[in-house]
Write a protein that holds these residues in place. Structure first.
Motif, PDB file in Angstrom:
ATOM      1  N   GLN A  20      -5.438  -1.411 -11.166  1.00 44.89           N
ATOM      2  CA  GLN A  20      -5.670  -0.763 -10.114  1.00 44.89           C
ATOM      3  C   GLN A  20      -6.752  -1.253  -9.706  1.00 44.89           C
ATOM      4  O   GLN A  20      -7.885  -0.899  -9.062  1.00 44.89           O
ATOM      5  N   ARG A  21      -6.128  -2.835  -8.983  1.00 46.71           N
ATOM      6  CA  ARG A  21      -7.345  -3.648  -8.485  1.00 46.71           C
ATOM      7  C   ARG A  21      -6.381  -3.499  -7.171  1.00 46.71           C
ATOM      8  O   ARG A  21      -5.143  -3.447  -7.110  1.00 46.71           O
ATOM      9  N   GLU A  22      -7.254  -3.494  -6.248  1.00 46.52           N
ATOM     10  CA  GLU A  22      -6.100  -3.762  -4.239  1.00 46.52           C
ATOM     11  C   GLU A  22      -6.182  -5.628  -5.080  1.00 46.52           C
ATOM     12  O   GLU A  22      -6.963  -6.155  -5.855  1.00 46.52           O
ATOM     13  N   PRO A  23      -5.194  -6.204  -3.779  1.00 49.79           N
ATOM     14  CA  PRO A  23      -4.292  -7.311  -3.817  1.00 49.79           C
ATOM     15  C   PRO A  23      -5.915  -8.083  -4.116  1.00 49.79           C
ATOM     16  O   PRO A  23      -7.152  -7.821  -2.079  1.00 49.79           O
ATOM     17  N   LEU A  64       2.507  -6.253   4.430  1.00 46.43           N
ATOM     18  CA  LEU A  64       2.711  -4.782   4.076  1.00 46.43           C
ATOM     19  C   LEU A  64       1.121  -4.278   3.311  1.00 46.43           C
ATOM     20  O   LEU A  64       0.436  -3.871   3.438  1.00 46.43           O
ATOM     21  N   ALA A  65       1.206  -5.218   1.994  1.00 45.91           N
ATOM     22  CA  ALA A  65      -0.382  -5.405   1.308  1.00 45.91           C
ATOM     23  C   ALA A  65      -1.545  -5.687   1.676  1.00 45.91           C
ATOM     24  O   ALA A  65      -1.915  -4.679   1.828  1.00 45.91           O
ATOM     25  N   ARG A  66      -1.394  -6.085   3.467  1.00 43.68           N
ATOM     26  CA  ARG A  66      -2.930  -5.984   3.979  1.00 43.68           C
ATOM     27  C   ARG A  66      -3.015  -5.130   4.777  1.00 43.68           C
ATOM     28  O   ARG A  66      -4.000  -3.815   5.061  1.00 43.68           O
ATOM     29  N   MET A  67      -1.689  -3.607   4.870  1.00 42.65           N
ATOM     30  CA  MET A  67      -1.995  -2.913   5.974  1.00 42.65           C
ATOM     31  C   MET A  67      -2.253  -1.751   5.001  1.00 42.65           C
ATOM     32  O   MET A  67      -2.938  -0.986   4.733  1.00 42.65           O
ATOM     33  N   GLU A  68      -2.036  -2.088   3.176  1.00 46.43           N
ATOM     34  CA  GLU A  68      -2.678  -1.367   2.037  1.00 46.43           C
ATOM     35  C   GLU A  68      -3.545  -1.560   1.491  1.00 46.43           C
ATOM     36  O   GLU A  68      -2.929  -2.620   0.162  1.00 46.43           O
ATOM     37  N   PRO A  69      -5.046  -2.236   1.863  1.00 45.82           N
ATOM     38  CA  PRO A  69      -5.704  -2.751   0.617  1.00 45.82           C
ATOM     39  C   PRO A  69      -6.491  -1.983  -0.536  1.00 45.82           C
ATOM     40  O   PRO A  69      -6.929  -1.950  -0.571  1.00 45.82           O
ATOM     41  N   THR A  70      -5.017  -1.402  -1.653  1.00 44.52           N
ATOM     42  CA  THR A  70      -5.833  -0.464  -2.478  1.00 44.52           C
ATOM     43  C   THR A  70      -4.517  -0.725  -3.856  1.00 44.52           C
ATOM     44  O   THR A  70      -4.322  -1.704  -3.439  1.00 44.52           O
ATOM     45  N   ARG A  71      -4.468  -0.428  -4.768  1.00 42.06           N
ATOM     46  CA  ARG A  71      -3.589  -0.855  -5.921  1.00 42.06           C
ATOM     47  C   ARG A  71      -1.874  -1.156  -5.246  1.00 42.06           C
ATOM     48  O   ARG A  71      -1.909  -1.737  -5.791  1.00 42.06           O
ATOM     49  N   TRP A  72      -1.708  -0.257  -4.624  1.00 42.03           N
ATOM     50  CA  TRP A  72      -0.315  -0.239  -4.609  1.00 42.03           C
ATOM     51  C   TRP A  72       0.150  -1.232  -3.043  1.00 42.03           C
ATOM     52  O   TRP A  72       1.604  -1.594  -3.035  1.00 42.03           O
ATOM     53  N   GLY A  73      -1.184  -2.327  -2.508  1.00 41.87           N
ATOM     54  CA  GLY A  73      -0.763  -3.316  -1.878  1.00 41.87           C
ATOM     55  C   GLY A  73      -0.339  -4.662  -2.588  1.00 41.87           C
ATOM     56  O   GLY A  73       0.070  -5.383  -2.655  1.00 41.87           O
TER      57      GLY A  73
END
Length: 120
Positions: free
Chosen positions: A27-30, A87-96
């Motif tokens: 559960q960590r952001e990238p 896309l990962a930069r747009m979603e800075p959560t674990r989903w990134g």
């Protein structure tokens, strides 16, 4: 196709994918190193794509498929890692992290398919 470069791209891409999936499950952001890892995958893919384009410019043609399929795979292979990063930069959560892992796990399939189309 450059064989050793394709193997390096496969290995690095799968390492980045596993790393990204571990980060997702933790559960960590990238993190910045994860983005750098995907950029390194992009660099290897770009070199491979340039080698194939040079081969096409020299008059070589794919033996295992048609030209349209080859160009589609070339474009997808070179554009997928940057798309995953955006896309990962747009979603800075674990989903990134999951997005980076998904992009990284698809790259070896694209490189493998490029080799099949090029070599027959």
């Amino acid at each position: 196709m450059i064989g050793p470069l394709a193997i390096a791209a496969h290995v690095l891409s799968l390492v980045v994918a596993v790393w990204a999936f571990v980060e997702f499950f933790r559960q960590r952001e990238p993190s910045r190193p994860l983005f750098i890892g995907l950029w390194a995958v992009e660099a290897l893919v770009a070199v491979q794509v340039v080698a194939l384009v040079v081969g096409l410019a020299d008059g070589s043609r794919p033996t295992g498929g048609d030209m349209v399929t080859l160009i589609g795979y070339l474009l997808t292979a070179v554009l997928l890692p940057p798309a995953g990063i955006v896309l990962a930069r747009m979603e800075p959560t674990r989903w990134g992290s999951l997005l980076i892992g998904a992009a990284a796990v698809i790259v070896p399939v694209l490189i493998l398919r490029l080799g099949q189309i090029w070599n027959g």
